[in-house]
Motif scaffolding. Sequence first.
Motif, mmCIF file in Angstrom:
data_model
loop_
_atom_site.group_PDB
_atom_site.id
_atom_site.type_symbol
_atom_site.label_atom_id
_atom_site.label_comp_id
_atom_site.label_asym_id
_atom_site.label_seq_id
_atom_site.Cartn_x
_atom_site.Cartn_y
_atom_site.Cartn_z
ATOM 1 N N GLU A 31 0.949 -1.220 -0.021
ATOM 2 C CA GLU A 31 0.014 -0.007 -0.246
ATOM 3 C C GLU A 31 0.825 1.248 0.083
ATOM 4 O O GLU A 31 1.882 1.294 0.397
ATOM 5 N N ARG A 32 0.217 2.217 -0.776
ATOM 6 C CA ARG A 32 1.268 3.564 -0.869
ATOM 7 C C ARG A 32 0.268 4.834 -0.623
ATOM 8 O O ARG A 32 -0.836 4.772 -1.443
ATOM 9 N N LEU A 33 0.769 5.790 0.227
ATOM 10 C CA LEU A 33 0.131 6.947 0.359
ATOM 11 C C LEU A 33 0.702 8.090 -0.154
ATOM 12 O O LEU A 33 1.796 8.206 0.167
ATOM 13 N N ALA A 34 0.148 8.673 -1.225
ATOM 14 C CA ALA A 34 0.988 9.872 -1.552
ATOM 15 C C ALA A 34 -0.119 11.044 -2.267
ATOM 16 O O ALA A 34 -1.276 10.756 -2.269
ATOM 17 N N LYS A 35 0.427 12.235 -2.140
ATOM 18 C CA LYS A 35 -0.404 13.379 -2.473
ATOM 19 C C LYS A 35 -1.018 13.240 -4.036
ATOM 20 O O LYS A 35 -2.260 13.810 -4.411
ATOM 21 N N ARG A 36 -0.423 12.445 -4.785
ATOM 22 C CA ARG A 36 -1.147 11.916 -6.117
ATOM 23 C C ARG A 36 -0.740 10.629 -6.391
ATOM 24 O O ARG A 36 0.345 9.903 -5.864
ATOM 25 N N LYS A 37 -1.350 10.043 -7.646
ATOM 26 C CA LYS A 37 -1.073 8.550 -7.635
ATOM 27 C C LYS A 37 0.194 8.225 -8.662
ATOM 28 O O LYS A 37 0.732 7.404 -8.464
ATOM 29 N N ALA A 38 0.819 9.089 -9.234
ATOM 30 C CA ALA A 38 1.962 8.884 -10.031
ATOM 31 C C ALA A 38 2.931 10.112 -9.748
ATOM 32 O O ALA A 38 2.681 11.130 -9.583
ATOM 33 N N ILE B 290 5.705 10.989 -7.928
ATOM 34 C CA ILE B 290 5.656 11.644 -6.606
ATOM 35 C C ILE B 290 5.985 10.734 -5.431
ATOM 36 O O ILE B 290 5.750 9.439 -5.662
ATOM 37 N N LEU B 291 6.942 11.234 -4.649
ATOM 38 C CA LEU B 291 7.590 10.323 -3.566
ATOM 39 C C LEU B 291 6.363 9.872 -2.653
ATOM 40 O O LEU B 291 5.668 10.973 -2.289
ATOM 41 N N PRO B 292 6.410 8.802 -1.981
ATOM 42 C CA PRO B 292 5.204 8.761 -1.158
ATOM 43 C C PRO B 292 5.146 9.308 0.188
ATOM 44 O O PRO B 292 6.580 9.783 0.799
ATOM 45 N N ILE B 293 4.094 9.514 0.928
ATOM 46 C CA ILE B 293 4.073 9.814 2.336
ATOM 47 C C ILE B 293 4.514 8.645 3.083
ATOM 48 O O ILE B 293 5.232 8.689 4.247
ATOM 49 N N LEU B 294 4.006 7.550 2.773
ATOM 50 C CA LEU B 294 4.136 6.297 3.451
ATOM 51 C C LEU B 294 3.999 5.350 2.606
ATOM 52 O O LEU B 294 2.940 5.512 1.760
ATOM 53 N N ASN B 295 4.698 4.306 2.435
ATOM 54 C CA ASN B 295 4.568 2.922 1.910
ATOM 55 C C ASN B 295 4.756 1.867 2.631
ATOM 56 O O ASN B 295 5.704 1.959 3.606
ATOM 57 N N THR B 296 4.038 0.678 2.505
ATOM 58 C CA THR B 296 4.147 -0.351 3.450
ATOM 59 C C THR B 296 3.940 -1.531 2.536
ATOM 60 O O THR B 296 3.129 -2.052 1.671
ATOM 61 N N GLY B 297 4.889 -2.448 2.849
ATOM 62 C CA GLY B 297 4.618 -3.934 2.232
ATOM 63 C C GLY B 297 4.851 -5.174 3.363
ATOM 64 O O GLY B 297 5.090 -5.044 4.527
ATOM 65 N N VAL B 298 3.833 -6.023 3.172
ATOM 66 C CA VAL B 298 3.425 -7.099 4.364
ATOM 67 C C VAL B 298 3.467 -8.343 3.465
ATOM 68 O O VAL B 298 2.790 -8.725 2.272
ATOM 69 N N THR B 299 4.354 -9.335 4.342
ATOM 70 C CA THR B 299 3.936 -10.756 3.708
ATOM 71 C C THR B 299 3.665 -11.420 5.090
ATOM 72 O O THR B 299 4.176 -11.387 6.122
ATOM 73 N N LEU B 300 2.598 -12.726 4.769
ATOM 74 C CA LEU B 300 2.318 -13.315 5.758
ATOM 75 C C LEU B 300 2.460 -14.954 5.378
ATOM 76 O O LEU B 300 1.888 -15.326 4.178
ATOM 77 N N ARG B 301 3.303 -15.650 6.030
ATOM 78 C CA ARG B 301 3.494 -17.121 5.581
ATOM 79 C C ARG B 301 2.781 -17.835 6.541
ATOM 80 O O ARG B 301 2.871 -17.780 7.872
ATOM 81 N N MET B 302 1.768 -18.838 5.998
ATOM 82 C CA MET B 302 0.804 -19.607 6.540
ATOM 83 C C MET B 302 1.406 -20.901 6.927
ATOM 84 O O MET B 302 2.104 -21.643 5.944
ATOM 85 N N ASP B 303 0.783 -21.549 7.838
ATOM 86 C CA ASP B 303 0.879 -23.122 8.021
ATOM 87 C C ASP B 303 -0.237 -23.394 8.735
ATOM 88 O O ASP B 303 -0.566 -23.310 9.966
ATOM 89 N N ASN B 304 -1.223 -24.188 7.924
ATOM 90 C CA ASN B 304 -2.370 -24.869 8.497
ATOM 91 C C ASN B 304 -3.327 -24.066 9.166
ATOM 92 O O ASN B 304 -3.805 -24.054 10.169
ATOM 93 N N GLY B 305 -3.301 -22.669 8.445
ATOM 94 C CA GLY B 305 -4.141 -21.542 8.861
ATOM 95 C C GLY B 305 -3.945 -20.677 9.913
ATOM 96 O O GLY B 305 -4.419 -19.648 10.335
ATOM 97 N N SER B 306 -2.450 -21.053 10.401
ATOM 98 C CA SER B 306 -1.784 -20.061 11.333
ATOM 99 C C SER B 306 -0.737 -19.149 10.701
ATOM 100 O O SER B 306 -0.249 -19.738 9.709
#
Length: 217
Positions: free
Chosen positions: A182-189, A191-207
């Motif tokens: 996800e990326r938050l910026a004053k416009r979509k293209a 421009i540098l972001p105000i905030l950007n975030t990357g997330v990964t979740l590795r799962m094992d049997n629903g946990s």
Amino acid sequence: MWDDYLFPQSVDEALQMLDAHGGQARIIAGGTDLALQSQRGRVEAMVMVDITRIPGLDQIEEREGYVYIGAQATHARVATSPLVRARGRVLAEACASVGGPQIRNVGTLVGNVMNALPAADGAIALTALDAEAEVADHEGRRWIPLGQLYAGVGRSTVDSTRALVTRLRFPALTSNDSSAFERLAKRKALILPILNTGVTLRMDNGSVREARIAIGP
């Protein structure tokens, strides 16, 4: 801006060219940042060593549980790669948000990392994926965790007058895992972001077996 522009045909030849110019040559691929930095006098380099003609550095492939991305791979290629979208979607989403179409079609993901800027969308996603970089110099090649490439804002631990990053890799996500950017910026293209975030979740049997969250700038 520079006195000479060279095209090596191999990684070893590129290293030889760097060595021959004693710190006055720089590695270039897309050059969307480096060319401007050179024009503005922020980079002292008399020679550019362009690695875009070295065979094999354009590959995006999966081997032995890792996704490999070569140094010539542009943001556009990574963003649209079916493999990256399936095995590391957070990175595809991040690369799709970089600059505008012209920049994405020329600028490389490795260049995004080498700039060592906290707002780099690709680097944020790669951090969430626990990525590594393969560094080539006269001592050989070695894999380095992405976080160890940064010496500070805009400062890389890889000296591009003496070494180069040949490719990146990250552990491939499975169909049970998940990731997002996800990326938050004053416009979509474009421009540098105000905030950007990357997330990964590795799962094992629903946990959740492992969660990685990377936030910038």
